[in-house]
Design an enzyme around this catalytic site. Structure first.
Site, PDB file in Angstrom:
ATOM      1  N   GLU A  56      44.946  42.772  51.664  1.00  7.11           N
ATOM      2  CA  GLU A  56      44.985  41.429  51.083  1.00  7.11           C
ATOM      3  C   GLU A  56      44.188  41.329  49.788  1.00  7.11           C
ATOM      4  O   GLU A  56      44.614  40.659  48.841  1.00  7.11           O
ATOM      5  CB  GLU A  56      44.440  40.403  52.090  1.00  7.11           C
ATOM      6  CG  GLU A  56      45.301  40.223  53.332  1.00  7.11           C
ATOM      7  CD  GLU A  56      44.913  41.146  54.457  1.00  7.11           C
ATOM      8  OE1 GLU A  56      45.443  40.991  55.572  1.00  7.11           O
ATOM      9  OE2 GLU A  56      44.049  42.043  54.222  1.00  7.11           O
ATOM     10  N   HIS A  77      42.488  33.684  63.943  1.00  4.93           N
ATOM     11  CA  HIS A  77      43.627  33.414  63.067  1.00  4.93           C
ATOM     12  C   HIS A  77      43.714  31.947  62.647  1.00  4.93           C
ATOM     13  O   HIS A  77      44.669  31.563  61.980  1.00  4.93           O
ATOM     14  CB  HIS A  77      44.937  33.797  63.779  1.00  4.93           C
ATOM     15  CG  HIS A  77      45.185  35.276  63.861  1.00  4.93           C
ATOM     16  ND1 HIS A  77      44.263  36.160  64.357  1.00  4.93           N
ATOM     17  CD2 HIS A  77      46.268  36.025  63.493  1.00  4.93           C
ATOM     18  CE1 HIS A  77      44.765  37.389  64.301  1.00  4.93           C
ATOM     19  NE2 HIS A  77      45.971  37.341  63.783  1.00  4.93           N
ATOM     20  N   HIS A 112      23.394  46.361  29.330  1.00  2.52           N
ATOM     21  CA  HIS A 112      23.931  47.504  30.065  1.00  2.52           C
ATOM     22  C   HIS A 112      24.286  48.596  29.054  1.00  2.52           C
ATOM     23  O   HIS A 112      25.414  48.664  28.559  1.00  2.52           O
ATOM     24  CB  HIS A 112      25.168  47.090  30.866  1.00  2.52           C
ATOM     25  CG  HIS A 112      24.851  46.235  32.047  1.00  2.52           C
ATOM     26  ND1 HIS A 112      24.854  44.867  31.994  1.00  2.52           N
ATOM     27  CD2 HIS A 112      24.507  46.552  33.330  1.00  2.52           C
ATOM     28  CE1 HIS A 112      24.530  44.372  33.182  1.00  2.52           C
ATOM     29  NE2 HIS A 112      24.323  45.366  34.007  1.00  2.52           N
ATOM     30  N   HIS A 156      20.836  52.158  33.786  1.00  2.00           N
ATOM     31  CA  HIS A 156      21.951  51.235  34.027  1.00  2.00           C
ATOM     32  C   HIS A 156      21.771  49.935  33.269  1.00  2.00           C
ATOM     33  O   HIS A 156      22.710  49.404  32.675  1.00  2.00           O
ATOM     34  CB  HIS A 156      22.076  50.961  35.524  1.00  2.00           C
ATOM     35  CG  HIS A 156      23.156  49.990  35.878  1.00  2.00           C
ATOM     36  ND1 HIS A 156      24.492  50.324  35.840  1.00  2.00           N
ATOM     37  CD2 HIS A 156      23.108  48.693  36.261  1.00  2.00           C
ATOM     38  CE1 HIS A 156      25.216  49.273  36.195  1.00  2.00           C
ATOM     39  NE2 HIS A 156      24.397  48.265  36.441  1.00  2.00           N
TER      40      HIS A 156
END
Length: 676
Positions: free
Chosen positions: A420, A484, A31, A272
């Site tokens: 989260e 859930h 890279h 890249h």
């Protein structure tokens, strides 16, 4: 800037870019494009701005640098080498991304890894690094609030710097993290945007059209624009130093660069990843045919800044000694941070001394009660916790005095909002800020740790301490329905290396779970706790639970051993009683941590699992039990919106159904592991 200085810096940039190209050519790939484009950014940071001491890479008051665009690792490795870090020699650079099959040891992996001195945390999954940097900024702010005294020289002066690419800011976790940073007004954080306009597939405008500077202003950042960041080191240095003066907000520096600068791959997605041509090399070789060479003049460019940093580190040590003398009560805490040591009052986990009744106390509530005691202790100086907008539902208290927020950065509980993924990844940054000294704790429902799973995985991969309280962990979660009810999530975390999935079945085991999670190790813990209790189970034991699994009900004539966890141990206990009374002698084993049990010696495992038939019972898909059981009673699909007890009956996990399944299996045993 004088002409001589400018020429020196241009030669430094030329040699850095040539070395990057050499490294990409040596194995035919790498890279290199962004490393070439960001050479001026790296030179500005390590040659002019960052506080670091290469002889003491773990100096507490060093600046933290996070390469969120981790594919640009070649730039970081080169900078560490030029700055004098012993961890990166030229031999390491010559073996960059080698195949590792010929005993060619190197610290220059495809992406930076935390084990390398000078690399603060492993990066590569895009967006993780910026979240890690926000966590480090929270940890830094917490230390400043705790130990810097008005009218005295500060003992915490460091800042956090993070480079990002386009992709880091496209990833959801990246945007979650910067939103939190802006809301918390973390003015010790500088985010450096490598704005080269190219993504892996092609031009950035294929996928994005927003004004990134305006977007960052909207999330609560100061913004600085640098339009000539590909070659003008002075412009980048000035922007970085300006960011140090800003208060009340973090800073975003939007720096225009050119990927693959001046090479045949310039401004293209091909820059890249891949190798470079002879003509590309000639642009930066300046007639030098040797590979992997750096002139003494380039090394000398970095030396004055390094020398200043070394002197600053020595002056800091004197300030710390003065702090110890003036503030003896706080000296121990500061020493713990410097040495990477976390302490807490273990008596919190010793009381009550009388064994508690099996399942009488709500698991989630007791886990929260113990947590609150830990938070209130003065000695838990490295505890930083937070929840994803389900703090109250996890039975944890909302307390402004302990909330980390502007005006109260001494607080040790963070409100992450419904984020989260960022919550887990920010916690990794907190843990990595000073490994061993900080213990981050998060809380939400087990189902929603699926959103956080990439962060949990990075914690485990980096050997970082973290504790996750996962509530509502069963189909008995009830009328919130199958969305859930985490029937499969345990399998993911139980299969992750370096993760311990704890599912305590009783009050005794909740205490054991906390003791395991708080021990000084480098593991990631998920404490899965239920909302509902079913019945009392005698003989659960916090000391025996430390082995991961143990016998709760024994029977020398047993034909079958039922193994269970969590609230469902109550169903298993009732089933054992019915089986034994119906002529099928049975034993009961509690298994709060399957991985920990498998670490015990074979003699102990054989003693605990001593019957021909070993059948597990959990409200999950039972694949995880194939390593120790002959069959598993569990889920075959998703849950249902119903009462908890109703769900057990619906999915044939109630006591009578379990008894029938065990009897049927014993009568018609399978030669292979079977899901019942």
């Amino acid at each position: 800037m004088t002409a001589g200085t400018e020429n020196t810096e241009q030669n430094v940039l030329r040699e850095i870019r040539k070395l990057v190209i050499d490294c990409c050519r040596q194995n035919g790939s790498g890279h290199g494009g962004s490393a070439i484009g960001m050479a001026a950014i790296g030179t500005a940071l390590w040659g002019n701005v960052l506080r670091y001491d290469p002889q003491k890479p773990d100096w507490l008051d060093r600046d933290r640098f996070v390469l969120s665009n981790g594919h640009v690792g070649l730039l970081q490795y080169t900078m560490l080498h030029l700055a004098g870090y012993k961890s990166i020699g030229m031999a390491d650079l010559k073996n960059y991304a080698n195949d590792g099959l010929k005993d060619q040891k190197t610290e220059c992996h495809g992406h930076p890894e935390i084990e390398t001195p000078g690399v603060e945390i492993t990066t590569g999954p895009l967006g993780q690094g910026i979240a890690n940097a926000v966590g480090m900024a929270i940890a830094n702010r917490h230390l400043r609030a705790r130990f810097n005294k008005e009218g005295e020289a500060n003992v915490i002066n460091s800042r956090v710097y993070c480079t990002v690419g386009d992709a880091c800011l496209q990833e959801g976790v990246g945007l979650e993290a910067v939103t939190i940073a802006g809301h918390l007004k973390l003015d010790n954080l500088t985010v450096i945007y490598d704005n080269n306009g190219i993504i892996c597939d092609g031009p950035l405008d294929w996928v994005a059209s927003e004004d990134m500077s305006e977007k960052m202003r909207a999330t609560g950042f100061h913004v600085i624009e640098v339009f000539d960041g590909v070659d003008n080191v002075e412009s980048v240095v000035n922007a970085l130093k300006l960011s140090q003066t800003y208060t009340g907000k973090p800073t975003f520096i939007n720096i225009r660069t050119t990927i693959g600068y001046k090479t045949s791959r310039e401004n293209s997605a091909k820059a890249h990843h891949g190798t470079y041509t002879d003509d590309d090399l000639a642009i930066y070789a300046n007639g030098d045919t040797a590979t992997h060479t750096i002139s003494q003049a380039t090394y000398d460019y970095f030396k004055p800044h390094v020398d200043r940093n070394v002197q600053e580190e020595r002056a800091w040590e004197k300030r710390v000694e003065e702090f110890y003398s003036k503030h003896p009560k706080e000296a121990k805490d500061l020493k713990n941070f410097i040495s990477g040591k976390f302490e807490y009052d273990e008596s919190v986990l010793d009381a009550p001394s009388k064994p508690l009744d099996g399942l009488k106390v709500n698991h989630t509530g007791l886990a929260a009660e113990i947590f609150e005691k830990l938070v209130q202790q003065n000695q838990t100086s490295g505890l930083l916790a937070g929840g994803a907008d389900l703090w109250g539902a996890c039975k944890l208290k909302q307390n402004e005095e302990t909330t980390f927020q502007p005006g109260n950065y001494q607080g040790n509980t963070v409100r992450f909002g419904v984020r989260e993924h960022a919550m887990a990844s920010i916690s990794n940054g907190i843990s990595a800020y000073q490994p061993g000294a900080f213990v981050p704790i998060t809380a939400t429902f087990l189902m929603f740790y699926l959103y956080a799973a990439p962060g949990v995985r990075m914690s485990a991969l980096c050997n970082l301490k973290s504790i996750h309280i996962a509530a509502h962990d069963s189909i008995n979660e009830g009328q919130n329905g199958p969305t859930h009810q985490p029937v499969e999530v345990d399998s993911l975390f139980r299969s992750m290396p370096n993760v311990r999935f704890l599912r305590p079945s009783s009050s005794e085991e909740v205490y054991a779970a906390w003791r395991l999670a708080l021990q000084p190790d480098n593991k990631t813990y998920i404490m899965s706790v239920s909302r509902e209790a079913i019945c009392d189970v005698p003989n659960t034991d916090r000391k025996k639970a430390l082995k991961g699994g143990y016998v709760v009900v024994d029977n020398p004539d047993a034909k079958v051993t039922l193994v269970s966890t969590g609230a469902e141990l109550g169903i298993a206990y009732q089933a054992v009683q019915k089986l034994s009374s119906s002529g099928v002698p049975a034993r009961l084993v509690s298994m709060p941590c399957l991985d920990l049990f498998r670490e015990q010696d074979e003699a102990y495992q054989d003693e605990v699992l001593s019957t021909e038939h070993v059948i597990s019972l959990e409200p999950y898909v039972g694949n995880a039990w194939a390593t120790i059981a002959t069959a598993a009673i569990g889920m075959h699909g998703f849950g249902w919106s119903s009462s908890g007890l109703g769900n057990y009956k619906r999915f044939k996990l109630d006591t009578d159904s379990v008894v029938a399944k065990v009897q049927s299996h014993i009568a018609n045993p399978s030669k292979r592991f079977k899901l019942l």
